[in-house]
Design a protein around this motif. Sequence first.
Motif, PDB file in Angstrom:
ATOM      1  N   UNK A  66       2.626  -3.836  17.404  1.00  0.00           N
ATOM      2  CA  UNK A  66       2.896  -4.651  16.236  1.00  0.00           C
ATOM      3  C   UNK A  66       4.284  -4.326  15.696  1.00  0.00           C
ATOM      4  N   UNK A  67       5.176  -5.306  15.701  1.00  0.00           N
ATOM      5  CA  UNK A  67       6.512  -5.165  15.114  1.00  0.00           C
ATOM      6  C   UNK A  67       6.522  -5.933  13.794  1.00  0.00           C
ATOM      7  N   UNK A  68       6.219  -5.286  12.662  1.00  0.00           N
ATOM      8  CA  UNK A  68       6.234  -6.017  11.395  1.00  0.00           C
ATOM      9  C   UNK A  68       7.638  -6.532  11.065  1.00  0.00           C
ATOM     10  N   UNK A  69       7.680  -7.718  10.479  1.00  0.00           N
ATOM     11  CA  UNK A  69       8.949  -8.325  10.076  1.00  0.00           C
ATOM     12  C   UNK A  69       9.548  -7.512   8.930  1.00  0.00           C
ATOM     13  N   UNK A  70      10.827  -7.106   9.028  1.00  0.00           N
ATOM     14  CA  UNK A  70      11.455  -6.315   7.957  1.00  0.00           C
ATOM     15  C   UNK A  70      11.440  -7.021   6.594  1.00  0.00           C
ATOM     16  N   UNK A  71      11.500  -8.353   6.598  1.00  0.00           N
ATOM     17  CA  UNK A  71      11.433  -9.090   5.331  1.00  0.00           C
ATOM     18  C   UNK A  71      10.063  -8.922   4.678  1.00  0.00           C
ATOM     19  N   UNK A  72       9.000  -8.906   5.505  1.00  0.00           N
ATOM     20  CA  UNK A  72       7.650  -8.690   4.972  1.00  0.00           C
ATOM     21  C   UNK A  72       7.502  -7.273   4.434  1.00  0.00           C
TER      22      UNK A  72
ATOM     23  N   UNK B 269       5.505  -3.231  -2.595  1.00  0.00           N
ATOM     24  CA  UNK B 269       5.942  -2.508  -3.783  1.00  0.00           C
ATOM     25  C   UNK B 269       5.131  -1.223  -3.932  1.00  0.00           C
ATOM     26  N   UNK B 270       5.839  -0.102  -4.049  1.00  0.00           N
ATOM     27  CA  UNK B 270       5.190   1.190  -4.224  1.00  0.00           C
ATOM     28  C   UNK B 270       4.453   1.215  -5.553  1.00  0.00           C
ATOM     29  N   UNK B 271       3.196   1.658  -5.523  1.00  0.00           N
ATOM     30  CA  UNK B 271       2.374   1.753  -6.721  1.00  0.00           C
ATOM     31  C   UNK B 271       1.722   0.453  -7.130  1.00  0.00           C
ATOM     32  N   UNK B 272       2.118  -0.661  -6.503  1.00  0.00           N
ATOM     33  CA  UNK B 272       1.569  -1.971  -6.871  1.00  0.00           C
ATOM     34  C   UNK B 272       0.744  -2.565  -5.732  1.00  0.00           C
ATOM     35  N   UNK B 273       1.300  -2.560  -4.523  1.00  0.00           N
ATOM     36  CA  UNK B 273       0.626  -3.173  -3.377  1.00  0.00           C
ATOM     37  C   UNK B 273      -0.609  -2.369  -2.985  1.00  0.00           C
ATOM     38  N   UNK B 274      -1.686  -3.079  -2.686  1.00  0.00           N
ATOM     39  CA  UNK B 274      -2.938  -2.439  -2.277  1.00  0.00           C
ATOM     40  C   UNK B 274      -3.083  -2.521  -0.754  1.00  0.00           C
ATOM     41  N   UNK B 275      -4.148  -1.903  -0.241  1.00  0.00           N
ATOM     42  CA  UNK B 275      -4.427  -1.974   1.191  1.00  0.00           C
ATOM     43  C   UNK B 275      -4.593  -3.431   1.624  1.00  0.00           C
ATOM     44  N   UNK B 276      -5.278  -4.191   0.809  1.00  0.00           N
ATOM     45  CA  UNK B 276      -5.513  -5.603   1.121  1.00  0.00           C
ATOM     46  C   UNK B 276      -4.186  -6.367   1.178  1.00  0.00           C
ATOM     47  N   UNK B 277      -3.285  -6.110   0.212  1.00  0.00           N
ATOM     48  CA  UNK B 277      -1.977  -6.777   0.209  1.00  0.00           C
ATOM     49  C   UNK B 277      -1.202  -6.468   1.490  1.00  0.00           C
ATOM     50  N   UNK B 278      -1.226  -5.205   1.887  1.00  0.00           N
ATOM     51  CA  UNK B 278      -0.505  -4.785   3.107  1.00  0.00           C
ATOM     52  C   UNK B 278      -1.119  -5.458   4.328  1.00  0.00           C
ATOM     53  N   UNK B 279      -2.438  -5.482   4.416  1.00  0.00           N
ATOM     54  CA  UNK B 279      -3.110  -6.095   5.563  1.00  0.00           C
ATOM     55  C   UNK B 279      -2.824  -7.597   5.630  1.00  0.00           C
ATOM     56  N   UNK B 280      -2.789  -8.261   4.496  1.00  0.00           N
ATOM     57  CA  UNK B 280      -2.496  -9.694   4.495  1.00  0.00           C
ATOM     58  C   UNK B 280      -1.051  -9.976   4.885  1.00  0.00           C
ATOM     59  N   UNK B 281      -0.146  -9.103   4.478  1.00  0.00           N
ATOM     60  CA  UNK B 281       1.269  -9.308   4.743  1.00  0.00           C
ATOM     61  C   UNK B 281       1.676  -8.894   6.160  1.00  0.00           C
ATOM     62  N   UNK B 282       1.186  -7.743   6.611  1.00  0.00           N
ATOM     63  CA  UNK B 282       1.615  -7.188   7.904  1.00  0.00           C
ATOM     64  C   UNK B 282       0.577  -7.316   9.012  1.00  0.00           C
ATOM     65  N   UNK B 283      -0.650  -7.631   8.657  1.00  0.00           N
ATOM     66  CA  UNK B 283      -1.721  -7.655   9.647  1.00  0.00           C
ATOM     67  C   UNK B 283      -2.392  -6.297   9.732  1.00  0.00           C
ATOM     68  N   UNK B 284      -3.338  -6.185  10.639  1.00  0.00           N
ATOM     69  CA  UNK B 284      -4.048  -4.919  10.762  1.00  0.00           C
ATOM     70  C   UNK B 284      -3.152  -3.878  11.422  1.00  0.00           C
ATOM     71  N   UNK B 285      -3.304  -2.609  11.048  1.00  0.00           N
ATOM     72  CA  UNK B 285      -2.449  -1.553  11.623  1.00  0.00           C
ATOM     73  C   UNK B 285      -2.825  -1.256  13.074  1.00  0.00           C
TER      74      UNK B 285
END
Length: 152
Positions: free
Chosen positions: A34-40, A45-61
């Motif tokens: 998985x090569x996440x897009x640098x723009x994504x 945001x540190x302290x704001x983004x949740x696990x769900x936000x990261x998964x929706x934005x970058x996909x599953x790890x």
Amino acid sequence: MSFRLSLRTKTILAAVLLPFAITACESRVNVRGNFPDPDDVSQLETGVSSRRDVAELLGSPSTLSTFKDQVWYYIGEKVEKTAFYDPVVLDRKVLVISFSPEGKLTESRSYALEDGRVIDPVTRETPTEGQDLTIVQQLLGNLGKFNPSAGE
């Protein structure tokens, strides 16, 4: 008895076999992981983004940390393989995302191929107990140790 091919037959045979010969040595580039897009990644945001936000934005790890899921790893690699030669790693990126126990993003770090280290495996052998016997000693070692009358 001689076997001779006409010029036309040789030309047709060469035209059929040449593409196979050329593509046999062609290099292939495989993209794995998985090569996440640098723009994504920059949208996190540190302290704001949740696990769900990261998964929706970058996909599953690609993988999770060993204990709990407080660290997510996104690992991607481009490898070039040419015929029978060893594969060559062209690019490797690892994105490490850490979460707090509450599930909020605490840190994200990115590593490239240059950040990796070559690990030299240990080649020594662990000694085993007992004797080192040759094949002849193993075959002849039991001669005279068996009592034929004990089986009666």
